[in-house]
Design a protein around this motif. Structure first.
Motif, PDB file in Angstrom:
ATOM      1  N   PHE A 193      34.730  41.075  36.175  1.00 53.75           N
ATOM      2  CA  PHE A 193      36.039  40.970  36.821  1.00 53.75           C
ATOM      3  C   PHE A 193      37.185  41.333  35.882  1.00 53.75           C
ATOM      4  CE2 PHE A 193      34.752  36.749  35.267  1.00 53.75           C
ATOM      5  CZ  PHE A 193      35.751  36.530  34.324  1.00 53.75           C
ATOM      6  N   SER A 194      36.926  41.402  34.586  1.00 55.18           N
ATOM      7  CA  SER A 194      37.994  41.615  33.609  1.00 55.18           C
ATOM      8  C   SER A 194      38.660  42.973  33.827  1.00 55.18           C
ATOM      9  CB  SER A 194      37.421  41.532  32.195  1.00 55.18           C
ATOM     10  OG  SER A 194      38.444  41.587  31.228  1.00 55.18           O
ATOM     11  N   SER A 195      39.974  42.996  33.953  1.00 60.47           N
ATOM     12  CA  SER A 195      40.694  44.241  34.213  1.00 60.47           C
ATOM     13  C   SER A 195      40.533  45.211  33.049  1.00 60.47           C
ATOM     14  CB  SER A 195      42.177  43.961  34.459  1.00 60.47           C
ATOM     15  OG  SER A 195      42.352  43.319  35.702  1.00 60.47           O
ATOM     16  N   ARG A 196      40.478  46.488  33.393  1.00 60.61           N
ATOM     17  CA  ARG A 196      40.245  47.535  32.402  1.00 60.61           C
ATOM     18  C   ARG A 196      41.501  48.382  32.184  1.00 60.61           C
ATOM     19  NH1 ARG A 196      35.630  44.709  33.417  1.00 60.61           N
ATOM     20  NH2 ARG A 196      33.711  45.814  32.924  1.00 60.61           N
TER      21      ARG A 196
ATOM     22  N   GLY B  54      38.957  43.984  37.553  1.00 61.23           N
ATOM     23  CA  GLY B  54      37.922  44.915  37.121  1.00 61.23           C
ATOM     24  C   GLY B  54      36.828  45.024  38.166  1.00 61.23           C
ATOM     25  N   PRO B  55      35.867  45.950  37.948  1.00 59.18           N
ATOM     26  CA  PRO B  55      35.678  46.712  36.719  1.00 59.18           C
ATOM     27  C   PRO B  55      36.324  48.095  36.725  1.00 59.18           C
ATOM     28  CG  PRO B  55      33.746  46.949  38.084  1.00 59.18           C
ATOM     29  CD  PRO B  55      34.685  46.055  38.849  1.00 59.18           C
TER      30      PRO B  55
ATOM     31  N   ASP C 230      28.646  46.019  29.225  1.00 55.51           N
ATOM     32  CA  ASP C 230      29.479  45.811  30.410  1.00 55.51           C
ATOM     33  C   ASP C 230      28.618  45.114  31.453  1.00 55.51           C
ATOM     34  OD1 ASP C 230      30.881  45.991  32.792  1.00 55.51           O
ATOM     35  OD2 ASP C 230      31.517  48.057  32.494  1.00 55.51           O
ATOM     36  N   MET C 231      28.969  43.895  31.819  1.00 50.14           N
ATOM     37  CA  MET C 231      28.181  43.125  32.776  1.00 50.14           C
ATOM     38  C   MET C 231      28.017  43.854  34.100  1.00 50.14           C
ATOM     39  SD  MET C 231      29.040  39.354  34.395  1.00 50.14           S
ATOM     40  CE  MET C 231      29.063  38.484  32.835  1.00 50.14           C
ATOM     41  N   ASP C 232      28.996  44.660  34.462  1.00 52.18           N
ATOM     42  CA  ASP C 232      28.947  45.347  35.742  1.00 52.18           C
ATOM     43  C   ASP C 232      27.912  46.461  35.751  1.00 52.18           C
ATOM     44  OD1 ASP C 232      30.065  46.027  38.432  1.00 52.18           O
ATOM     45  OD2 ASP C 232      30.593  47.875  37.391  1.00 52.18           O
TER      46      ASP C 232
END
Length: 765
Positions: free
Chosen positions: A490-493, A322-323, A588-590
């Motif tokens: 970093f979590s894939s979307r 991610g993101p 969303d942290m990003d």
């Protein structure tokens, strides 16, 4: 004419021999071979014998014979072997041959989290109702296990279930006696990697189930670790470390090796999954992924289908790419795919300036209780390079023994910390809101990260002070931090490339700075030149979120042993929550703004609510086959995945009975309409009635028919249709790949059950 002496002739023959050997070696490869076992001649007593006979019958002009690696009995019909090009040509002409795929490689993608998930042994909920996962068996497909960890002690556990058929293998620095009533099995699979030239030595890894790196130990203890008091990471996160299903049994299947590449061969991963099925696991967790391909070429997708057929729940990490959108891994609809979120625990240091003029709390995971008192501050004011602590910007004569204040450089991060360390400063304070400073490995010097707003206060103090000084108190753990959860950057979307018509990831689970067991010979952090060893460490990744989900699934499996994998996934999804601990939308942290279902799926898992979902969306094996037909998979592709010789695609259907809805948009059209057909199953003991309500954004029109459904009793069913119309002329897209999203909620009339599903529009690639 050149003259050949006997010595020179011998030399040339040797060179030629070496060249020919190298050529033959380059011609060899490791392959996974799919067979139609219905064509096996009656003369063979087993498929294994049939495969060996085929291999032994192959000839080769270079005299190289095939090497058999694994025979697969559950995940697929076939075997893996080392073959030359000539062997491949012969094999493809043999009766029963279906397909062949070259071996590929995958890579791997901690405990306040039980409390954050609402698990409480003294209150009603998933722990007591799920009997803490008692006697449920979880297979962890990973880097192995460190059996001596306190998290794998079996105090208070009863005999191993009679249905267990597994074993505890001996190997390098691993003995079968290491297993017990908690860790009931441990095996290792490395034949595929070895054929690729990987040499497994004790300096790189163990050729045994022992975990060299720590990743498998961490994931296993997260899923089902026994309670361990006073666990901590060098003084941070002190407390009782306990797995999500602490009374569940564990079986470790080592398929990942850390060498130089940290990889797993597809042939080994399939062998591990195959053995886990044979051994009798109830659930599997895989925190690794392979390159996205069609499902019949993806070892995890193939293995998970076989597991699903046998009622084994499979949880997989979504990936750490991610993101951006369309970065999902492990997106097959029969897999439960997990994204990563934060928990409400953070790590801090208190920084006091000028003896009390200003006090600020910043983030820190510096692993020592050092004395920083009345230490001079340095700031390269007026020199932008020094303000940013860029490479070789600091003069050791200026910063020796001081705390350096820096502004975050977008291209810096760890390089800035290294620059402060290189220049010989005592430590650093960095003004940043970058998510990268969540990782403990950045804190190898006394480092505190403050917000940009607080950073401006620090700068103002330094500029106005003749002799700026600072005090720092480290080793502070903050509980109840807000907002939480957030979707990890970093979590894939989603969507998933191979099946974008299924919303992925399915749910979000804790995956940032999770404390769990570790291999104590492996150092992830250092102070100065000293590498630090620990029994428990903080790790981040979707690798950490998958074992959380499989732990919750184990509780559900214990309470509802008759539920299918799809039923468990449905319960996790329809009861997931969408608000953080500030009662605002999950962030969303990003981006710092509200996340979407393509970031978190149906929401964040809620174990206590999942125990009693009211209704479920169930899926049969045939439904998945119909789905593959809808994807226009060939009969050969479907046969490889399903291991069925006879099936039809008369009912091809891309509309799986999934607990979420996604409408794929075409950039060339403004209006799209799609009708979903779903079946709900009542899983409570009494009759019930539910009423539909829809939260729809501008540009999305949703119609549900019927809007009220009735259930006569447990396991009774009701069908409904939902038509979604999207008009992008009235709705501004959320991003380059997501249009809009809303929710369908079924409310129990005169009851307490609430069954919620996301409705998403997304742009097709």
């Amino acid at each position: 004419m050149e003259c050949f002496t006997p010595f020179r002739l011998l030399y040339l023959l040797l060179v030629l021999s070496i060249a020919m050997s190298a050529s033959m070696a380059e011609d060899l490869g490791t392959y996974i071979i799919h067979m139609d076992k219905s064509t096996m001649p009656m003369t063979f007593s087993s498929h294994h014998d049939w495969y060996l006979s085929m291999l032994s019958s192959m000839s080769s002009s270079d005299g190289v014979h095939p090497t058999h690696l694994y025979t697969y009995n559950h995940v697929l019909d076939g075997f893996s072997a080392v073959l030359s090009r000539e062997h491949l040509d012969q094999l493809e002409k043999m009766p029963g041959f279906l397909a062949i795929h070259a071996d590929t490689f995958g890579r791997f993608h901690t405990t306040r989290s039980p409390t954050f998930l609402g698990l409480d042994k003294n209150a009603a909920g998933s722990w007591p109702e799920g009997k803490f996962g008692e006697d449920v068996i979880i297979g962890i497909i990973d880097t192995g296990i460190w059996p001596e960890s306190e998290s794998f002690k079996d105090k208070g556990m009863g005999p191993v279930p009679d249905r267990w058929r597994g074993a505890c293998e001996s190997g390098v620095e691993f003995n079968s006696s290491y297993c017990n009533r908690k860790l009931i099995g441990a095996r290792s699979f490395s034949k595929g990697l070895k054929q690729q030239g990987l040499i497994i030595s004790t300096s790189d890894d163990y050729d045994s189930p022992r975990d060299f790196f720590g990743h498998g130990t961490h994931t296993a203890s997260t899923a089902a670790g026994s309670p361990v008091r006073d666990a901590n990471y060098f003084g941070y996160a002190k407390g009782t470390a306990i797995g999500i299903a602490p009374k569940a049994r564990l079986a470790a299947y080592k398929v990942l090796f850390t060498n130089d590449s940290d990889i797993s061969a597809a042939s080994d991963t399939l062998a591990g999954m195959d053995q886990a099925i044979a051994d009798g696991v109830d659930l599997m967790s895989l925190s690794l992924g392979f390159e996205e391909t069609t499902f019949e070429q993806n070892p995890i997708a193939v293995g998970a289908f076989a597991a699903m057929e046998k009622g084994i729940f499979v949880s997989c990490s979504a990936g750490n790419s991610g993101p951006e959108g369309y970065t999902m891994l492990n997106g097959a609809p029969w897999i439960t795919t997990i994204g990563a979120g934060t928990i409400d625990r953070d790590y801090a240091a208190d920084v006091t300036f000028g003896g009390g003029i200003l006090t600020i709390r910043g983030r820190s995971v510096y692993p020592e209780n050092v004395l920083v008192s009345n230490v001079s501050l340095y700031f390269g004011h007026g020199n932008r390079s020094k303000e940013l602590c860029e490479d070789f910007a600091l003069d050791p004569k200026d910063v020796a023994g001081k705390i350096v204040f820096c502004y975050f450089n977008q291209s810096g991060g760890v390089s800035q910390v290294r620059e402060v360390d290189r220049a010989g400063a005592k430590g650093a304070i960095i003004s940043s809101d970058s998510e990268f400073f969540n990782f403990p490995s950045f804190f190898f010097i006394p480092l505190v990260v403050v917000t940009p707003k607080d950073g401006d206060l620090v700068k103002d103090y330094i500029i106005k002070s003749e002799n700026p000084v600072v005090d720092v108190k480290f080793l502070i753990t903050v509980l109840g931090s807000k907002p939480a959860p957030q979707v990890a950057f970093f979590s894939s979307r989603g969507p998933n490339n191979r099946a974008p018509m299924i919303l992925k990831p399915d749910v979000l689970a804790p995956g940032v700075n999770i404390l769990a067991a570790w291999a104590p010979k492996v150092a992830l952090t250092r102070v100065g030149d000293n590498r630090l060893l620990t029994d428990y460490t903080l790790l981040s990744g979707t690798s950490m979120s998958s074992p959380h989900a499989v732990g919750v699934a184990a509780l559900l499996k214990s309470a509802h042993p008759d539920w299918s994998s799809a039923a468990i996934r449905s319960a996790l999804m329809t009861t997931a929550y969408l608000l953080d601990n500030t009662i605002g939308s999950i962030i969303d942290m990003d981006t710092g703004v509200a996340a979407t279902p393509l970031d978190f799926g149906a929401g964040h898992i809620n174990p206590n609510m999942a125990m009693d979902p009211g209704l479920i969306y169930d899926i049969e094996v045939q439904d998945y086959i119909n789905f593959l037909c809808g994807l226009n998979y060939t009969s050969k592709q479907i046969k490889i995945i399903s291991r069925r010789s006879k099936f039809t695609c008369d009912q091809a259907n891309l509309d799986l009975n999934y607990p979420s809805f996604i409408v794929l948009l075409n950039n060339n059209t403004n209006t799209t309409s799609y009708t979903f057909k779903r079946v709900l199953t009542n899983v409570v003991d009494s009759p019930s009635v539910y009423r539909a309500s829809v939260k729809q954004p501008s540009g999305m029109k949703v119609n549900v028919q019927p809007s009220m459904v009735f259930f006569a009793g447990k396991y009774s069913k009701a069908e409904f249709n939902m038509t979604v119309e999207i008009n992008l002329g009235y709705a501004r897209p959320q991003s380059e790949y997501i249009g809009n999203f809303g929710y369908l909620t079924w409310w129990e009339v005169n009851g307490t059950h609430v069954v919620k599903s996301p409705i998403v529009s997304a742009f097709a690639l």
